[in-house]
Design a protein around this motif. Structure first.
Motif, short mmCIF file in Angstrom:
data_model
loop_
_atom_site.label_atom_id
_atom_site.label_comp_id
_atom_site.label_asym_id
_atom_site.label_seq_id
_atom_site.Cartn_x
_atom_site.Cartn_y
_atom_site.Cartn_z
N ASP A 185 7.39 -7.75 -6.74
CA ASP A 185 6.15 -7.49 -6.00
C ASP A 185 5.18 -6.73 -6.90
N THR A 186 5.35 -6.94 -8.21
CA THR A 186 4.48 -6.30 -9.20
C THR A 186 4.05 -7.39 -10.18
N LEU A 203 0.89 7.40 -2.98
CA LEU A 203 -0.38 7.16 -2.28
C LEU A 203 -0.56 8.16 -1.14
N ARG A 333 -4.26 7.91 -5.44
CA ARG A 333 -3.05 7.39 -6.08
C ARG A 333 -2.38 8.57 -6.77
N ILE A 431 -4.80 -10.30 -6.39
CA ILE A 431 -4.14 -9.88 -5.14
C ILE A 431 -5.08 -8.95 -4.39
N1 BES Z 1 2.58 -5.55 -4.27
C1 BES Z 1 1.65 -4.50 -4.04
C2 BES Z 1 1.80 -3.32 -4.98
C3 BES Z 1 1.67 -3.60 -6.46
C4 BES Z 1 0.96 -4.68 -6.95
C5 BES Z 1 2.30 -2.76 -7.33
C6 BES Z 1 0.87 -4.90 -8.31
C7 BES Z 1 2.21 -2.96 -8.69
C8 BES Z 1 1.51 -4.06 -9.19
C9 BES Z 1 1.81 -4.03 -2.59
O1 BES Z 1 1.84 -5.11 -1.70
C10 BES Z 1 0.61 -3.21 -2.22
O2 BES Z 1 -0.46 -3.76 -2.12
N2 BES Z 1 0.78 -1.91 -1.97
C11 BES Z 1 -0.27 -1.09 -1.49
C12 BES Z 1 0.25 0.14 -0.82
C13 BES Z 1 0.64 -0.02 0.62
C14 BES Z 1 1.08 1.29 1.20
C15 BES Z 1 -0.45 -0.63 1.46
C16 BES Z 1 -1.17 -0.66 -2.61
O3 BES Z 1 -0.72 -0.46 -3.75
O4 BES Z 1 -2.36 -0.49 -2.33
#
Ligand code: BES
Ligand code: MN
Ligand code: MN
Length: 462
Positions: A185-186, A203, A333, A431
């Motif tokens: 997921d990265t 976060l 962050r 994304i």
């Molecule tokens: N997959 C992402 C996080 C991510 C993407 C980490 C690319 C490293 C590289 C995840 O779905 C996401 O979007 N996380 C959110 C946090 C969540 C608490 C809503 C984010 O990072 O904003």
């Protein structure tokens, strides 16, 4: 050709078609209008795990969206890999910036993806990357090369803070017992230079509301004589960074881990072109905290960013008005050791302190989570590294990411196991943005690399 490659070659069109079907369901967890679609997606994921060869699959109800759990048990003497992913997606807006419908997946070629990429919301984050694991399981099963036990846990609330997953993990430690957690997921550096994510940021997400007069006012009759909440909010937000772009909240940096010169020098070895970075974003300069590089600013340093701001008149034409209220959504962050609840408290206290007379402020915390770093000398990391080496012909570079997956630190706390982040997306895959996509190359490379992780992890565990 080895069995992994030949199986993928023989079945790749079906692998792509199945993902396209999954991407057609708008599983937007943030919007209650899509509740049924989110639930339908969990059912589709369950069916896919059954088809891929799990012995047992179930939909686990939670206070929120269901979690799909599945496993295939081979032997108590073999290690267990727990795969985590999410089937929910971000809202697709702004819709008018999509070149094709966000839930009408199409394949298009791009400069970075000459073999084509699937365009749809969730293509990369995370349906595409999650589904690589389902297809890798099918492949290992069908070709008799699943070397260890496997568990799947696929949730539907990652994009809104994983509250139900935390609830579920706390109550199911035994069911989820594992030797390593595997997540795609990265991202990685590029299709010719793989990398393994060794860190995620934490976060803290808050919403603020500034109130001035008790009603909207004529901006001529009252302008200049009362506090305008929008002016005040803009000033308060501007004051949160100093001239060096340091965050001014007292105590904010107290627990921030400072990397050594050596660690920073090691980080700087990763291939990166500032020119290409700027060109890709159409900016003439980068911006950020003084004395840190771009790659440091977006990974090892904490940040504070306004994600949305509104108030007053935003319709067509002009309306002369001083609004009674102004609002903003702010994300911070965080880096390892910063405690997200503590940072939220520091923000709240500070923001309440700096509001001038004539206005009031209300701070409402949303979700948050801890950052994460993982060592590179673990069996899991070594197994992942060998797997990428086999399929890319290059050793992957360890790299800390700026994104957050808050549940990873909770896994470590509750399940006492390390997470390996084998991401196959690219930063340019958009994304959370319009025209999100996932390269066909990346999708199939993921399916090819994952079985090798299982193989090496099992071998190294002996
Ligand atoms: N997959 C992402 C996080 C991510 C993407 C980490 C690319 C490293 C590289 C995840 O779905 C996401 O979007 N996380 C959110 C946090 C969540 C608490 C809503 C984010 O990072 O904003
Ligand atoms: Mn994700
Ligand atoms: Mn996401």
């Amino acid at each position: 050709m080895n069995t992994i490659k030949s199986y993928i070659e023989a079945h790749k069109n079906r692998f792509i078609d199945e993902l396209i079907e999954l991407l057609k369901i708008p599983s937007i967890s943030a919007d209650p209008a899509y509740t049924q679609d989110v639930i339908d997606t969990s059912t589709a994921v369950k069916a896919s795990l059954e088809k891929a060869g799990c012995d047992h699959v179930e939909i686990c109800e939670t206070p929120g969206y269901p979690i799909v759990y599945g496993h295939k048990h081979i032997s108590d003497d073999l290690p267990t890999v727990l795969v985590y992913g999410h089937y929910d997606v971000q809202p697709p807006d702004p819709l008018d910036l999509w070149e094709s419908g966000p839930f009408e997946p199409i394949i298009k070629k791009t400069d970075i993806h000459p073999e084509g990429a699937i365009f749809a919301r969730g293509a990369c984050d995370d349906k595409g990357q999650m589904y690589m694991h389902v297809k890798a399981l099918e492949l290992m099963n069908e070709t008799d090369q699943l070397p260890c036990n496997v568990k799947f846990m696929i949730e539907g609330e990652e994009e809104v803070g994983s509250e139900s997953l935390a609830w579920f993990v706390e109550r199911n430690q035994e069911k989820l017992a594992n030797d390593v957690i595997l997540i795609s997921d990265t991202g990685m550096i590029s299709n010719t230079q793989p990398s393994i994510t060794t860190g995620l940021r934490g976060l803290s997400y808050v919403e603020v509301e500034v109130t001035g007069p008790n009603r909207d006012l004529h901006s001529g009759l009252y302008g200049g004589a009362v506090a305008n909440p929008i002016n005040i909010l803009a000033k308060m937000i501007a004051s949160l960074h100093d001239e060096n772009n340091h965050i001014t909240i007292p105590g904010f940096y107290d627990k921030v881990e400072e990397l050594s010169k050596e660690e920073r020098a090691e980080m700087a070895k990763a291939p990166f072109s500032l020119e290409e970075y700027k060109n890709a974003l159409d900016i003439d300069a980068v911006y950020g905290e003084a004395s840190y590089t771009t790659n440091e600013r977006n990974s090892i340093r904490p940040t504070l960013d306004v994600n949305g701001i509104w108030g007053g008149y935003t319709g067509e034409g002009a309306k002369t008005v001083i609004a009674s209220k102004a609002y903003a959504k702010i994300s911070m962050r965080l880096v390892p050791n910063q405690e997200w609840r503590e940072i939220t408290e520091l923000f709240k206290t500070h923001f309440e302190n700096i509001v001038p007379e004539g206005a009031t402020v209300k701070v409402t915390p949303h979700h948050g989570g801890q950052g994460y770093v993982t060592p590179i000398d673990s069996i899991g990391y070594k197994a992942a590294s060998k797997a990428y080496e086999d399929t890319f012909g290059k050793t992957p570079i360890p790299q800390r990411s700026g994104g957050s997956i808050p549940i990873v630190s909770l896994f470590e706390k509750e399940l006492k196991s390390k997470t390996i982040l084998m991401g196959f997306g690219l930063d340019s895959d958009a994304i959370h943005s319009p025209n999100e996509h996932f390269g066909i190359f990346n999708y199939l490379k993921g399916i090819e690399t994952i079985p090798l992780f299982y193989k090496y992890f099992t071998e190294l565990s002996k």
